[in-house]
Motif scaffolding. Structure first.
Motif, PDB file in Angstrom:
ATOM      1  N   ASP A   6      46.996  -6.921  -2.432  1.00  0.00           N
ATOM      2  CA  ASP A   6      46.504  -7.346  -4.058  1.00  0.00           C
ATOM      3  C   ASP A   6      48.001  -7.239  -5.112  1.00  0.00           C
ATOM      4  O   ASP A   6      49.677  -6.588  -4.532  1.00  0.00           O
ATOM      5  N   GLY A   7      48.183  -7.559  -5.907  1.00  0.00           N
ATOM      6  CA  GLY A   7      48.531  -8.327  -6.437  1.00  0.00           C
ATOM      7  C   GLY A   7      48.754  -9.681  -6.550  1.00  0.00           C
ATOM      8  O   GLY A   7      49.266 -10.475  -6.968  1.00  0.00           O
ATOM      9  N   SER A   8      48.690 -10.468  -5.157  1.00  0.00           N
ATOM     10  CA  SER A   8      48.909 -12.124  -5.498  1.00  0.00           C
ATOM     11  C   SER A   8      48.023 -12.598  -5.578  1.00  0.00           C
ATOM     12  O   SER A   8      46.845 -12.162  -6.243  1.00  0.00           O
ATOM     13  N   GLN A   9      48.278 -13.868  -6.944  1.00  0.00           N
ATOM     14  CA  GLN A   9      47.570 -14.347  -8.055  1.00  0.00           C
ATOM     15  C   GLN A   9      46.954 -15.386  -7.706  1.00  0.00           C
ATOM     16  O   GLN A   9      46.657 -16.247  -8.507  1.00  0.00           O
ATOM     17  N   GLY A  10      46.677 -16.171  -7.040  1.00  0.00           N
ATOM     18  CA  GLY A  10      46.281 -17.138  -5.698  1.00  0.00           C
ATOM     19  C   GLY A  10      45.116 -16.433  -5.030  1.00  0.00           C
ATOM     20  O   GLY A  10      44.630 -16.085  -4.253  1.00  0.00           O
ATOM     21  N   SER A  11      43.493 -17.267  -5.264  1.00  0.00           N
ATOM     22  CA  SER A  11      42.526 -16.969  -4.474  1.00  0.00           C
ATOM     23  C   SER A  11      42.777 -17.804  -3.044  1.00  0.00           C
ATOM     24  O   SER A  11      42.741 -19.503  -3.822  1.00  0.00           O
ATOM     25  N   PRO A  12      42.466 -17.372  -2.210  1.00  0.00           N
ATOM     26  CA  PRO A  12      42.286 -18.093  -0.895  1.00  0.00           C
ATOM     27  C   PRO A  12      41.460 -18.976  -1.290  1.00  0.00           C
ATOM     28  O   PRO A  12      39.962 -19.109  -1.735  1.00  0.00           O
ATOM     29  N   VAL A  13      41.595 -20.419  -0.641  1.00  0.00           N
ATOM     30  CA  VAL A  13      40.796 -21.511  -0.459  1.00  0.00           C
ATOM     31  C   VAL A  13      40.564 -21.658   1.132  1.00  0.00           C
ATOM     32  O   VAL A  13      42.035 -21.371   1.525  1.00  0.00           O
ATOM     33  N   ASP A  45      38.259 -23.297   5.144  1.00  0.00           N
ATOM     34  CA  ASP A  45      37.776 -24.095   5.785  1.00  0.00           C
ATOM     35  C   ASP A  45      36.686 -23.751   6.091  1.00  0.00           C
ATOM     36  O   ASP A  45      35.954 -22.524   6.564  1.00  0.00           O
ATOM     37  N   ALA A  46      36.411 -24.184   7.262  1.00  0.00           N
ATOM     38  CA  ALA A  46      34.330 -23.933   7.635  1.00  0.00           C
ATOM     39  C   ALA A  46      35.297 -23.108   8.930  1.00  0.00           C
ATOM     40  O   ALA A  46      33.840 -22.400   9.334  1.00  0.00           O
ATOM     41  N   GLN A  47      35.952 -23.188   9.338  1.00  0.00           N
ATOM     42  CA  GLN A  47      36.209 -21.793  10.329  1.00  0.00           C
ATOM     43  C   GLN A  47      36.803 -19.906   9.836  1.00  0.00           C
ATOM     44  O   GLN A  47      37.681 -19.589   9.789  1.00  0.00           O
ATOM     45  N   GLU A  48      36.534 -20.055   8.559  1.00  0.00           N
ATOM     46  CA  GLU A  48      37.144 -19.258   7.177  1.00  0.00           C
ATOM     47  C   GLU A  48      38.480 -19.310   7.552  1.00  0.00           C
ATOM     48  O   GLU A  48      38.980 -17.990   7.257  1.00  0.00           O
ATOM     49  N   ARG A  49      39.670 -19.947   7.567  1.00  0.00           N
ATOM     50  CA  ARG A  49      41.247 -19.834   8.001  1.00  0.00           C
ATOM     51  C   ARG A  49      41.609 -20.645   6.660  1.00  0.00           C
ATOM     52  O   ARG A  49      41.264 -21.056   6.070  1.00  0.00           O
ATOM     53  N   ILE A  50      42.617 -19.680   5.873  1.00  0.00           N
ATOM     54  CA  ILE A  50      42.886 -19.872   4.698  1.00  0.00           C
ATOM     55  C   ILE A  50      43.836 -21.251   4.754  1.00  0.00           C
ATOM     56  O   ILE A  50      44.891 -21.035   5.759  1.00  0.00           O
ATOM     57  N   VAL A  51      43.343 -22.047   4.219  1.00  0.00           N
ATOM     58  CA  VAL A  51      43.964 -23.535   4.163  1.00  0.00           C
ATOM     59  C   VAL A  51      44.707 -24.052   2.518  1.00  0.00           C
ATOM     60  O   VAL A  51      45.159 -25.301   2.258  1.00  0.00           O
ATOM     61  N   GLY A  52      44.545 -23.080   1.620  1.00  0.00           N
ATOM     62  CA  GLY A  52      45.193 -23.354   0.435  1.00  0.00           C
ATOM     63  C   GLY A  52      44.860 -22.045  -0.296  1.00  0.00           C
ATOM     64  O   GLY A  52      44.281 -20.938  -0.371  1.00  0.00           O
ATOM     65  N   PHE A  53      45.146 -22.335  -1.975  1.00  0.00           N
ATOM     66  CA  PHE A  53      45.463 -21.048  -2.743  1.00  0.00           C
ATOM     67  C   PHE A  53      44.832 -21.922  -4.092  1.00  0.00           C
ATOM     68  O   PHE A  53      45.295 -22.868  -4.805  1.00  0.00           O
ATOM     69  N   ARG A  54      44.096 -21.268  -5.062  1.00  0.00           N
ATOM     70  CA  ARG A  54      43.594 -21.449  -6.178  1.00  0.00           C
ATOM     71  C   ARG A  54      44.145 -20.529  -7.512  1.00  0.00           C
ATOM     72  O   ARG A  54      44.335 -19.398  -6.803  1.00  0.00           O
ATOM     73  N   PHE A  55      45.344 -20.859  -8.405  1.00  0.00           N
ATOM     74  CA  PHE A  55      45.830 -20.506  -9.139  1.00  0.00           C
ATOM     75  C   PHE A  55      45.329 -20.177 -10.619  1.00  0.00           C
ATOM     76  O   PHE A  55      44.205 -21.069 -10.672  1.00  0.00           O
ATOM     77  N   THR A  56      45.241 -19.382 -11.361  1.00  0.00           N
ATOM     78  CA  THR A  56      44.504 -19.083 -12.752  1.00  0.00           C
ATOM     79  C   THR A  56      45.080 -20.689 -13.730  1.00  0.00           C
ATOM     80  O   THR A  56      45.014 -20.833 -14.478  1.00  0.00           O
ATOM     81  N   ASN A  57      46.308 -21.130 -12.974  1.00  0.00           N
ATOM     82  CA  ASN A  57      47.203 -22.258 -14.088  1.00  0.00           C
ATOM     83  C   ASN A  57      48.322 -23.085 -12.887  1.00  0.00           C
ATOM     84  O   ASN A  57      48.094 -22.440 -11.689  1.00  0.00           O
ATOM     85  N   ARG A  58      49.361 -23.371 -13.711  1.00  0.00           N
ATOM     86  CA  ARG A  58      49.840 -24.191 -12.236  1.00  0.00           C
ATOM     87  C   ARG A  58      50.809 -23.507 -12.166  1.00  0.00           C
ATOM     88  O   ARG A  58      51.138 -24.091 -10.886  1.00  0.00           O
ATOM     89  N   ASP A  66      45.640 -26.891 -10.566  1.00  0.00           N
ATOM     90  CA  ASP A  66      46.321 -25.103  -9.787  1.00  0.00           C
ATOM     91  C   ASP A  66      45.800 -25.120  -9.075  1.00  0.00           C
ATOM     92  O   ASP A  66      45.491 -23.598  -8.861  1.00  0.00           O
ATOM     93  N   THR A  67      45.303 -25.985  -7.811  1.00  0.00           N
ATOM     94  CA  THR A  67      45.697 -25.537  -6.605  1.00  0.00           C
ATOM     95  C   THR A  67      45.887 -25.907  -5.550  1.00  0.00           C
ATOM     96  O   THR A  67      46.374 -27.538  -5.536  1.00  0.00           O
ATOM     97  N   VAL A  68      46.281 -25.626  -4.879  1.00  0.00           N
ATOM     98  CA  VAL A  68      47.605 -25.893  -3.582  1.00  0.00           C
ATOM     99  C   VAL A  68      47.065 -25.795  -2.492  1.00  0.00           C
ATOM    100  O   VAL A  68      46.408 -24.944  -1.845  1.00  0.00           O
TER     101      VAL A  68
END
Length: 235
Positions: free
Chosen positions: A57-64, A66-79, A41-43
């Motif tokens: 707002d409305g985006s279903q993915g939680s940002p992942v 890195d150490a520099q606070e850059r968005i490098v991925g997203f975690r979803f509630t399902n696939r 569930d994470t990409v």
């Protein structure tokens, strides 16, 4: 530690489909992406998002991040996850589009609305009648991806781009861009001018035919009144 975590997430996630639809807003592009994963569930993204790209707002993915606070991925509630992002763009003709491309060797599709975009030749894409594509993505692959995304073929006006997010896109989706509203406006004026020219040509043709008709009428009258009359008998 974070690098190990991201590596584990990357190996766990397998991409099924990813589609990215960009809508021109007048000041930038709003990306509406759908990502379907297999077994996770994470990409991870192919490259970090620029700092000026905002998650809406409305985006279903939680940002992942890195150490520099850059968005490098997203975690979803399902696939299956939906992402809503806003990318500001300058008014320059040459730009870099930044849809959230997934770190995968599978083909992904980008479509656009409100702008006319031509990928840079350095991206190694081939221009086809209905799309732009990396050459290793076959017509059958494109049809299958279209069916998985929307159940239908992508239309010409959607400007579909089929790509693989590898080193060819290390600098992003670079290309030339034009506002379709300006393009459409210019086309309208060209069409109006062409139509006016056609009317002028038809008017000239009509006047020419009218003159020719008058000449033919006069010739017929002379033929009838003078040439066709029998000569008077000699005395």
């Amino acid at each position: 530690m974070l690098a190990l975590l991201l590596a584990g997430l990357a190996s766990a996630a397998s991409l099924q489909t990813a589609s990215h639809h960009g809508v021109w807003t007048g000041a930038g592009v709003e990306w509406r992406s759908e990502v379907v994963l297999i077994g996770a569930d994470t990409v991870l993204l192919a490259r970090p998002l620029p700092a000026d790209v905002a998650v809406l707002d409305g985006s279903q993915g939680s940002p992942v991040r890195d150490a520099q606070e850059r968005i490098v991925g997203f975690r979803f509630t399902n696939r299956r996850g939906h992402l809503l992002l806003r990318q500001p763009l300058p008014t320059d003709e040459r730009v870099t589009l930044t849809p959230p491309l997934v770190d995968s060797d599978r083909a992904q599709r980008v479509t656009l609305e409100g702008i006319d975009f031509e990928p840079d030749p350095a991206l190694g894409m081939q221009s086809r009648v209905l799309c732009a594509t990396h050459p290793e993505i076959s017509a059958a692959d494109r049809r299958q991806l279209d069916e998985q995304i929307s159940g239908r073929r992508a239309q010409l006006q959607e400007q579909p781009i089929y790509l693989i997010a590898d080193e060819r896109l290390d600098d992003g989706l670079i290309g030339s861009i034009r506002d379709e509203r300006r393009t459409s406006g210019g086309f309208v004026w060209v069409a109006v001018g062409a139509f006016g020219g056609l009317l002028s040509l038809l008017a000239l043709l009509y006047r020419g035919l009218e003159r020719r008709a008058r000449v033919e009428v006069a010739e017929a009258y002379l033929q009838r009144e003078f040439v066709s009359q029998p000569a008077p008998p000699l005395q």
